[in-house]
Design an enzyme around this catalytic site. Sequence first.
Site, PDB file in Angstrom:
ATOM      1  N   SER A 143      -5.794  -7.597   4.833  1.00 47.32           N
ATOM      2  CA  SER A 143      -6.342  -6.419   5.572  1.00 47.32           C
ATOM      3  C   SER A 143      -7.717  -5.848   4.861  1.00 47.32           C
ATOM      4  O   SER A 143      -7.762  -6.066   3.759  1.00 47.32           O
ATOM      5  CB  SER A 143      -5.314  -4.984   5.524  1.00 47.32           C
ATOM      6  OG  SER A 143      -5.701  -4.076   5.818  1.00 47.32           O
TER       7      SER A 143
ATOM      8  N   TYR B  61       0.109   0.483   1.173  1.00 50.97           N
ATOM      9  CA  TYR B  61      -0.047  -0.488   1.836  1.00 50.97           C
ATOM     10  C   TYR B  61      -1.230  -1.310   1.679  1.00 50.97           C
ATOM     11  O   TYR B  61      -1.157  -2.799   1.456  1.00 50.97           O
ATOM     12  CB  TYR B  61      -0.234  -0.339   3.312  1.00 50.97           C
ATOM     13  CG  TYR B  61      -0.655  -1.172   4.385  1.00 50.97           C
ATOM     14  CD1 TYR B  61       0.078  -2.387   4.900  1.00 50.97           C
ATOM     15  CD2 TYR B  61      -2.050  -1.262   4.840  1.00 50.97           C
ATOM     16  CE1 TYR B  61      -0.244  -3.420   5.607  1.00 50.97           C
ATOM     17  CE2 TYR B  61      -2.526  -2.303   5.842  1.00 50.97           C
ATOM     18  CZ  TYR B  61      -1.675  -3.403   6.059  1.00 50.97           C
ATOM     19  OH  TYR B  61      -2.122  -4.215   6.948  1.00 50.97           O
TER      20      TYR B  61
END
Length: 258
Positions: free
Chosen positions: A148, A161
């Site tokens: 990500s 995250y």
Amino acid sequence: MSGPLEGKNALVTGASRGIGRAIAERLAADGATVAVGYATRVDAAEEVVRAITADGGRAFALPSRLGFHGDADALWAAYDRLIPEHSARPGVDILVNNAAIGSSPELDVLAEDEFDALFAVNVRAPLLIVQRARKRLHDGGRVINVSSGTARLAMPGIMAYGATKGALDTLTLNLAQLLGPRGITVNSLAPGIVDTDTNAGWLREDPGAQAWAGSLAALGRVGRPDDISGIAAFLASDDARWVTGRVIDATGGALLGV
């Protein structure tokens, strides 16, 4: 004409929707036999399989719930049982670690069990899946870890995250070194904001969200699943044989001017 992945076997975790589905469908379109990994939604996974087979591809649903001890062993046991029904070739050529918990609470409300679950699914599972895959991966194979853009951008609201994706990138670097002598490449693919059902709650319902999210990217729009699957298809192909240990930014140039 056969596709560039004809005769290859691919396994994509978290492939019943979103980016994972787009990657599974693209790899199948390029000729691979694709194991469509899913956690609980067998109906969604079977819908992906139907879509692939309707277009002339080969695929099967693969139960792969992650985040518990023994999850990697269970995944590979299911794969070993099912792959002979769909491919004459044993083992796996392309492994895409896509399944993940896609967000995290803010720091002030982040609980220990939530933190542990994030790392269990997003970091521990991919590592152990590759560990168990080593005897099944063919020389010259491909491992693609879906990371990500949050691993390189400060986003305090979802920092836990982002931390899992930073850890995944470190695993990519080391696995590339470890598996390189066998001609196996290992790369991270790092999307930015992508218009999937995971983001539907805020991205599609708020009239200003699309414009704001698109403004973050140099290319001026929100990503689409096929933007990401096209890059995955390249990394899975022979054209990417000399690319390994890299994080491929797929954010559309998010926050380049910051």
